[in-house]
Design an enzyme around this catalytic site. Structure first.
Site, PDB file in Angstrom:
ATOM      1  N   ASP A   1       0.858  -1.188   0.000  1.00 44.01           N
ATOM      2  CA  ASP A   1       0.000   0.000   0.000  1.00 44.01           C
ATOM      3  C   ASP A   1       0.892   1.234   0.000  1.00 44.01           C
ATOM      4  O   ASP A   1       1.829   1.327   0.801  1.00 44.01           O
ATOM      5  CB  ASP A   1      -0.901   0.017   1.234  1.00 44.01           C
ATOM      6  CG  ASP A   1      -2.004  -1.031   1.170  1.00 44.01           C
ATOM      7  OD1 ASP A   1      -2.070  -1.759   0.159  1.00 44.01           O
ATOM      8  OD2 ASP A   1      -2.779  -1.126   2.133  1.00 44.01           O
TER       9      ASP A   1
ATOM     10  N   ASP B   1     -14.892  -4.336  -1.172  1.00 42.28           N
ATOM     11  CA  ASP B   1     -14.440  -4.165   0.209  1.00 42.28           C
ATOM     12  C   ASP B   1     -15.680  -4.003   1.075  1.00 42.28           C
ATOM     13  O   ASP B   1     -16.361  -2.970   0.993  1.00 42.28           O
ATOM     14  CB  ASP B   1     -13.545  -2.936   0.339  1.00 42.28           C
ATOM     15  CG  ASP B   1     -12.355  -2.982  -0.617  1.00 42.28           C
ATOM     16  OD1 ASP B   1     -11.978  -4.103  -1.024  1.00 42.28           O
ATOM     17  OD2 ASP B   1     -11.821  -1.915  -0.956  1.00 42.28           O
TER      18      ASP B   1
END
Length: 260
Positions: free
Chosen positions: A8, A130
């Site tokens: 990330d 998500d």
């Protein structure tokens, strides 16, 4: 079961969040490219990269960092985070990204998915769902959609999507184990190829996920658990980090008893 390490990127650095909370950010390395090389040295077959800044703004803020990763590795790279237009997808695929992950736009602009699948192979365009308690979250997990996760998967399947990256937000970055029942429920109802994400912490979690292969779960994205050296036999990782001259305070550079 394919293990996919995650990178990330926030403000150009390699970070991990807890449950997607930007206020709970931990920086692991200043250069994400170094992290990518470490993953490859650990025999990674694919890397999952997320531009966290883009997830909030919709702009490819960390594009050059991602280009560096693509250029230095010899394995497929999948990229997600704020990809909401055909132009953004083209930009990534043009530099050698193998697979692009569409998240929020699958909810807010499903027509984009249809357009992309007219131009690209299903293996190049995947949808990331998500979800928190079964409800998809969008725009950097700051807003909720008005449908259930399996309903969104069904709509995507009709458009030609073949794979979903399914993240259980309640488990993400918590190091508390994978959401087995949640992932199983979703995979059963979706009837598609599924890459699980969120919470995988131990080898037991991997064995649990492997039992879901009959429902289409064939891979898992792992982030913080690897960064924190939760898995045995990461001694090679430690040795390689020393070769890079990485600061010994970096969490994965700490030897643990499991590695001795």
């Amino acid at each position: 079961m394919l293990i996919i390490p995650a990178i990330d990127i926030k403000e150009g650095k390699c970070v991990r969040l807890t449950r997607g909370d930007f206020a709970q950010k931990k920086i692991y390395l200043d250069n994400p490219c170094d992290m990518a090389v470490i993953w490859r040295k650990q025999n990674a077959k694919m890397i999952h990269v997320v531009d966290l800044d883009a997830a909030l703004t919709g702009e490819t803020v960390n594009f050059e960092r991602i280009r560096e990763i693509v250029n230095v590795l010899d394995i497929p790279i999948q990229v997600g985070g704020g990809i909401r237009s055909v132009e953004a997808v083209e930009k990534y695929l043009d530099i050698g990204v193998s697979r692009v992950v569409i998240g929020s736009a699958a909810v807010t602009n499903p027509g984009l998915i249809a357009d992309l699948l007219k131009k690209y192979r299903p293996s190049q365009i995947v949808v990331g769902i998500d979800a928190e308690h079964g409800v998809p979250k969008i725009k950097g997990w700051t807003e909720s959609s008005n449908m259930q996760d399996y309903e969104l998967a069904g709509e995507m399947k009709k458009l030609g999507v073949e794979r979903i990256i399914y993240t259980d937000i309640t488990r993400d970055g918590m190091l508390q184990g994978v959401g087995y029942e949640t992932t199983k429920r979703f995979a059963e109802k979706a009837g598609m190829k599924v890459t699980a994400s969120g919470g995988a912490t131990t080898s037991d979690d991997l064995h649990k996920l492997r039992s879901l292969e009959k429902y289409g779960v064939d891979s898992v994205i792992i982030g913080k658990a690897l960064y924190e050296c939760n898995f045995p036999c990461q001694e090679l990782w430690y040795a390689y980090e020393q070769g890079l001259g990485i600061d010994g305070e970096f969490s994965t550079a700490r030897k643990k008893e499991c590695c001795s």
